[in-house]
Write a protein that holds these residues in place. Structure first.
Motif, PDB file in Angstrom:
ATOM      1  N   GLU A 107       0.817  -1.211   0.000  1.00  0.00           N
ATOM      2  CA  GLU A 107       0.000   0.000   0.000  1.00  0.00           C
ATOM      3  C   GLU A 107       0.848   1.257   0.000  1.00  0.00           C
ATOM      4  O   GLU A 107       0.527   2.246  -0.674  1.00  0.00           O
ATOM      5  CB  GLU A 107      -0.947  -0.020   1.196  1.00  0.00           C
ATOM      6  CG  GLU A 107      -2.039  -1.089   1.069  1.00  0.00           C
ATOM      7  CD  GLU A 107      -2.802  -1.315   2.357  1.00  0.00           C
ATOM      8  OE1 GLU A 107      -2.466  -0.664   3.376  1.00  0.00           O
ATOM      9  OE2 GLU A 107      -3.728  -2.155   2.348  1.00  0.00           O
ATOM     10  N   HIS A 108       1.960   1.218   0.735  1.00  0.00           N
ATOM     11  CA  HIS A 108       2.838   2.387   0.768  1.00  0.00           C
ATOM     12  C   HIS A 108       3.501   2.615  -0.592  1.00  0.00           C
ATOM     13  O   HIS A 108       3.621   3.750  -1.052  1.00  0.00           O
ATOM     14  CB  HIS A 108       3.912   2.215   1.846  1.00  0.00           C
ATOM     15  CG  HIS A 108       4.874   3.365   1.917  1.00  0.00           C
ATOM     16  ND1 HIS A 108       4.469   4.663   2.185  1.00  0.00           N
ATOM     17  CD2 HIS A 108       6.220   3.426   1.728  1.00  0.00           C
ATOM     18  CE1 HIS A 108       5.519   5.460   2.172  1.00  0.00           C
ATOM     19  NE2 HIS A 108       6.585   4.745   1.890  1.00  0.00           N
ATOM     20  N   ASP A 111       1.170   4.340  -2.783  1.00  0.00           N
ATOM     21  CA  ASP A 111       0.976   5.755  -2.419  1.00  0.00           C
ATOM     22  C   ASP A 111       2.214   6.594  -2.663  1.00  0.00           C
ATOM     23  O   ASP A 111       2.132   7.821  -2.753  1.00  0.00           O
ATOM     24  CB  ASP A 111       0.590   5.872  -0.933  1.00  0.00           C
ATOM     25  CG  ASP A 111      -0.779   5.276  -0.640  1.00  0.00           C
ATOM     26  OD1 ASP A 111      -1.584   5.170  -1.586  1.00  0.00           O
ATOM     27  OD2 ASP A 111      -1.024   4.902   0.517  1.00  0.00           O
ATOM     28  N   ASP A 112       3.394   5.959  -2.739  1.00  0.00           N
ATOM     29  CA  ASP A 112       4.656   6.687  -2.855  1.00  0.00           C
ATOM     30  C   ASP A 112       5.450   6.165  -4.052  1.00  0.00           C
ATOM     31  O   ASP A 112       6.356   5.348  -3.889  1.00  0.00           O
ATOM     32  CB  ASP A 112       5.472   6.534  -1.567  1.00  0.00           C
ATOM     33  CG  ASP A 112       6.804   7.277  -1.621  1.00  0.00           C
ATOM     34  OD1 ASP A 112       6.928   8.197  -2.457  1.00  0.00           O
ATOM     35  OD2 ASP A 112       7.721   6.925  -0.860  1.00  0.00           O
TER      36      ASP A 112
END
Length: 210
Positions: A107-108, A111-112
């Motif tokens: 998920e990170h 997002d990044d």
């Protein structure tokens, strides 16, 4: 505005140097995330950070030193996120903890994109980054092996555990690269579920009660 000796605008010399270093690292990460590591240059980073060349050499001996600093920052932040996810599931069993770690990372990365481009991008042509990539692979392996220790069944082969962990991490890297490249038409949830199930398969021969 200069105040007492050694301060300017309320900041000491050391604080200003730290701020400038952070600006350079952030600028390099922006360029790296958009164009790849090869596009990171001293002049380009300084222009992006709105700092002069002399401030670059205040913090970094050369471009390789900057690239390594950027890598280390993203790696350390990533490890910290994974550990927080694992610690949030302490007492719920190793597979729950592993799934939490996988979910946090996937998920990170979604997002990044800057961090994803750095850790999972192509580093061919940079000896410094290739060395860091290999070291990071071993660090993640060490981390997972260490976290598994309290749950291992008696007589679990430590060498085989390490080999399986390396295979798992290496496969995960390739999976993420294929996902980022659009080769796999799926979403983060599917990646998390599939990776967690494979983790259970790999772990079954080493963990007690599996």
């Amino acid at each position: 505005m200069r105040s007492k000796a050694g301060t300017y605008g309320g900041l000491s010399l050391a604080q200003r140097q730290t701020d400038r270093r952070r600006q350079l690292v952030d600028a390099a990460l922006d360029i790296w995330g958009e164009q790849g590591w090869a596009a990171v240059s001293m002049r380009g980073v300084c222009a992006h950070a709105r700092l002069t060349d002399r401030y670059f050499y205040e913090s970094f001996a050369d471009r390789d030193a900057l690239l390594v600093a950027v890598w280390d920052q993203v790696r350390d932040e990533t490890i910290a996120r994974i550990l927080r996810a694992i610690h949030s599931k302490l007492g719920e069993g190793p597979m729950t903890q592993l799934r939490a770690a996988i979910a946090e990372l996937v998920e990170h990365l979604g997002d990044d994109p800057r961090g994803a481009a750095l850790l999972f991008g192509e580093h061919t042509g940079s000896a410094a980054l290739e060395q860091r990539r290999q070291q990071t692979l071993q660090q993640f392996t060490d981390l997972l092996v260490a976290l598994a220790q309290p749950y291992l069944r008696p007589g679990a082969d430590p060498v085989e555990l390490r080999m399986s962990t390396l295979i798992g991490i290496g496969g995960f890297v390739e999976l993420i690269n294929a996902w980022r490249a659009g080769i796999l038409a799926t979403d983060a949830g599917h990646i998390i579920d599939h990776t967690a199930r494979l983790g259970e398969v790999l772990a079954a021969q080493y963990l007690a009660g599996q």
